[in-house]
Design a protein around this motif. Sequence first.
Motif, PDB file in Angstrom:
ATOM      1  N   SER A  33      56.849  62.869  25.540  1.00  0.00           N
ATOM      2  CA  SER A  33      57.177  63.568  24.303  1.00  0.00           C
ATOM      3  C   SER A  33      56.371  64.849  24.207  1.00  0.00           C
ATOM      4  O   SER A  33      55.250  64.936  24.714  1.00  0.00           O
ATOM      5  CB  SER A  33      56.886  62.669  23.097  1.00  0.00           C
ATOM      6  N   SER A  34      56.955  65.848  23.541  1.00  0.00           N
ATOM      7  CA  SER A  34      56.245  67.100  23.262  1.00  0.00           C
ATOM      8  C   SER A  34      55.817  67.187  21.803  1.00  0.00           C
ATOM      9  O   SER A  34      55.204  68.179  21.398  1.00  0.00           O
ATOM     10  CB  SER A  34      57.150  68.301  23.597  1.00  0.00           C
ATOM     11  N   ASP A  35      56.135  66.167  21.009  1.00  0.00           N
ATOM     12  CA  ASP A  35      55.913  66.227  19.566  1.00  0.00           C
ATOM     13  C   ASP A  35      54.459  66.493  19.196  1.00  0.00           C
ATOM     14  O   ASP A  35      54.182  67.208  18.228  1.00  0.00           O
ATOM     15  CB  ASP A  35      56.359  64.922  18.902  1.00  0.00           C
ATOM     16  N   SER A  36      53.515  65.891  19.927  1.00  0.00           N
ATOM     17  CA  SER A  36      52.103  65.981  19.555  1.00  0.00           C
ATOM     18  C   SER A  36      51.322  66.974  20.401  1.00  0.00           C
ATOM     19  O   SER A  36      50.095  67.020  20.312  1.00  0.00           O
ATOM     20  CB  SER A  36      51.444  64.593  19.656  1.00  0.00           C
ATOM     21  N   LEU A  37      51.993  67.754  21.217  1.00  0.00           N
ATOM     22  CA  LEU A  37      51.276  68.746  22.015  1.00  0.00           C
ATOM     23  C   LEU A  37      50.752  69.862  21.113  1.00  0.00           C
ATOM     24  O   LEU A  37      51.368  70.213  20.100  1.00  0.00           O
ATOM     25  CB  LEU A  37      52.189  69.327  23.096  1.00  0.00           C
ATOM     26  N   ALA A  38      49.629  70.454  21.511  1.00  0.00           N
ATOM     27  CA  ALA A  38      48.912  71.397  20.644  1.00  0.00           C
ATOM     28  C   ALA A  38      49.435  72.823  20.785  1.00  0.00           C
ATOM     29  O   ALA A  38      48.733  73.729  21.245  1.00  0.00           O
ATOM     30  CB  ALA A  38      47.418  71.338  20.952  1.00  0.00           C
ATOM     31  N   PHE A  39      50.683  73.032  20.370  1.00  0.00           N
ATOM     32  CA  PHE A  39      51.274  74.368  20.336  1.00  0.00           C
ATOM     33  C   PHE A  39      51.851  74.597  18.938  1.00  0.00           C
ATOM     34  O   PHE A  39      52.030  73.646  18.168  1.00  0.00           O
ATOM     35  CB  PHE A  39      52.360  74.518  21.406  1.00  0.00           C
ATOM     36  N   PRO A  40      52.174  75.839  18.565  1.00  0.00           N
ATOM     37  CA  PRO A  40      52.739  76.094  17.233  1.00  0.00           C
ATOM     38  C   PRO A  40      54.142  75.500  17.094  1.00  0.00           C
ATOM     39  O   PRO A  40      55.078  75.933  17.759  1.00  0.00           O
ATOM     40  CB  PRO A  40      52.790  77.629  17.156  1.00  0.00           C
ATOM     41  N   HIS A  41      54.275  74.512  16.238  1.00  0.00           N
ATOM     42  CA  HIS A  41      55.577  73.914  15.953  1.00  0.00           C
ATOM     43  C   HIS A  41      56.201  74.667  14.780  1.00  0.00           C
ATOM     44  O   HIS A  41      55.636  74.691  13.681  1.00  0.00           O
ATOM     45  CB  HIS A  41      55.423  72.435  15.584  1.00  0.00           C
ATOM     46  N   SER A  42      57.357  75.277  15.018  1.00  0.00           N
ATOM     47  CA  SER A  42      58.054  76.012  13.965  1.00  0.00           C
ATOM     48  C   SER A  42      59.544  75.983  14.284  1.00  0.00           C
ATOM     49  O   SER A  42      60.026  76.788  15.086  1.00  0.00           O
ATOM     50  CB  SER A  42      57.547  77.459  13.884  1.00  0.00           C
ATOM     51  N   PRO A  43      60.298  75.048  13.712  1.00  0.00           N
ATOM     52  CA  PRO A  43      61.716  74.878  14.056  1.00  0.00           C
ATOM     53  C   PRO A  43      62.511  76.173  13.930  1.00  0.00           C
ATOM     54  O   PRO A  43      62.394  76.901  12.947  1.00  0.00           O
ATOM     55  CB  PRO A  43      62.194  73.842  13.037  1.00  0.00           C
ATOM     56  N   HIS A  66      46.503  64.460  39.350  1.00  0.00           N
ATOM     57  CA  HIS A  66      46.190  64.740  37.954  1.00  0.00           C
ATOM     58  C   HIS A  66      46.959  65.966  37.464  1.00  0.00           C
ATOM     59  O   HIS A  66      46.840  67.054  38.033  1.00  0.00           O
ATOM     60  CB  HIS A  66      44.692  64.981  37.767  1.00  0.00           C
ATOM     61  N   VAL A  67      47.731  65.784  36.403  1.00  0.00           N
ATOM     62  CA  VAL A  67      48.444  66.883  35.754  1.00  0.00           C
ATOM     63  C   VAL A  67      47.818  67.056  34.377  1.00  0.00           C
ATOM     64  O   VAL A  67      48.003  66.216  33.492  1.00  0.00           O
ATOM     65  CB  VAL A  67      49.954  66.593  35.635  1.00  0.00           C
ATOM     66  N   VAL A  68      47.044  68.128  34.192  1.00  0.00           N
ATOM     67  CA  VAL A  68      46.261  68.279  32.968  1.00  0.00           C
ATOM     68  C   VAL A  68      46.894  69.320  32.053  1.00  0.00           C
ATOM     69  O   VAL A  68      47.579  70.245  32.495  1.00  0.00           O
ATOM     70  CB  VAL A  68      44.794  68.659  33.278  1.00  0.00           C
ATOM     71  N   ILE A  69      46.629  69.147  30.749  1.00  0.00           N
ATOM     72  CA  ILE A  69      47.175  70.046  29.734  1.00  0.00           C
ATOM     73  C   ILE A  69      46.190  70.086  28.561  1.00  0.00           C
ATOM     74  O   ILE A  69      45.618  69.051  28.197  1.00  0.00           O
ATOM     75  CB  ILE A  69      48.580  69.571  29.288  1.00  0.00           C
ATOM     76  N   PRO A  70      45.934  71.255  27.963  1.00  0.00           N
ATOM     77  CA  PRO A  70      44.934  71.352  26.887  1.00  0.00           C
ATOM     78  C   PRO A  70      45.485  70.888  25.537  1.00  0.00           C
ATOM     79  O   PRO A  70      45.755  71.684  24.638  1.00  0.00           O
ATOM     80  CB  PRO A  70      44.578  72.844  26.878  1.00  0.00           C
ATOM     81  N   GLU A  95      35.916  67.802  28.980  1.00  0.00           N
ATOM     82  CA  GLU A  95      36.541  67.177  30.147  1.00  0.00           C
ATOM     83  C   GLU A  95      38.048  67.393  30.040  1.00  0.00           C
ATOM     84  O   GLU A  95      38.622  67.297  28.952  1.00  0.00           O
ATOM     85  CB  GLU A  95      36.244  65.673  30.204  1.00  0.00           C
ATOM     86  N   LEU A  96      38.677  67.694  31.155  1.00  0.00           N
ATOM     87  CA  LEU A  96      40.123  67.893  31.153  1.00  0.00           C
ATOM     88  C   LEU A  96      40.835  66.569  30.895  1.00  0.00           C
ATOM     89  O   LEU A  96      40.296  65.494  31.160  1.00  0.00           O
ATOM     90  CB  LEU A  96      40.568  68.491  32.488  1.00  0.00           C
ATOM     91  N   ILE A  97      42.055  66.656  30.378  1.00  0.00           N
ATOM     92  CA  ILE A  97      42.825  65.460  30.055  1.00  0.00           C
ATOM     93  C   ILE A  97      44.234  65.608  30.612  1.00  0.00           C
ATOM     94  O   ILE A  97      44.804  66.706  30.625  1.00  0.00           O
ATOM     95  CB  ILE A  97      42.854  65.212  28.527  1.00  0.00           C
ATOM     96  N   THR A  98      44.794  64.514  31.118  1.00  0.00           N
ATOM     97  CA  THR A  98      46.119  64.561  31.732  1.00  0.00           C
ATOM     98  C   THR A  98      47.205  64.435  30.674  1.00  0.00           C
ATOM     99  O   THR A  98      46.954  64.068  29.524  1.00  0.00           O
ATOM    100  CB  THR A  98      46.301  63.429  32.755  1.00  0.00           C
TER     101      THR A  98
END
Length: 231
Positions: A33-43, A66-70, A95-98
Amino acid sequence: KSHRRENGLFIYQDPKSGLHLQIPLMGSRSTESSDSLAFPHSPGIFDWPVEKYLPILLPELTFGEHVVIPAFYGKRCTTGLGLRNSFFFRYEQPELITKEQKVVSGMGNCKVNWTFLGDKITSEFVFTVKNPTQMDSMRYVLALGAPHSRYRIGTTFALGEESLRASVEKDDFQANWADPEVVAEDPEYRTYYGKIHYLQVLQRNHPLIMRPGQQYRLTVTFQPDIVLADE
């Protein structure tokens, strides 16, 4: 040192343009899911697919398995006023997180800074590693969508002809924009409010040896062309 992770929700609104967005910094029950990723959500402006993972407006780095994303957590989370009455939202990941939300200890860290000035948005991601490390690939995705053709009101926001007006200001990963990918007819690329028409991907598909003590920065700015859906 505190091992406590910080989570929260950053909300920003620009009264002049009508831009309203939120950046969640929190975990998710789903890894697809992309719902909780830390980017600007604006429909209608900054869109994302339902029940599908994509690194929307975030750099995704692959190091072997490892596939990491901030996203998902931060430390030293800070909001405040910046230059020329801008607002900022900053956090660090020691620490990086996947993308599966698993912390990769001892590999490296990341610092994130979002700045908002009127309808202009600047995102900055700074990665460092603790030992010489091979990054196999990097990608960063823009999802360009539109509101539902029927189930909407006339004042629903949408992107105008100039779209997001995205500009890569700094890219130490030396990535390139791929040709736009048309996904308008793919049911996997529906949003909660309409559908995604195109994916624009900034990517590097060959290895990069990252060195300790060196910062690897990606800075991208946006000034979306916001219109009403029925204009």
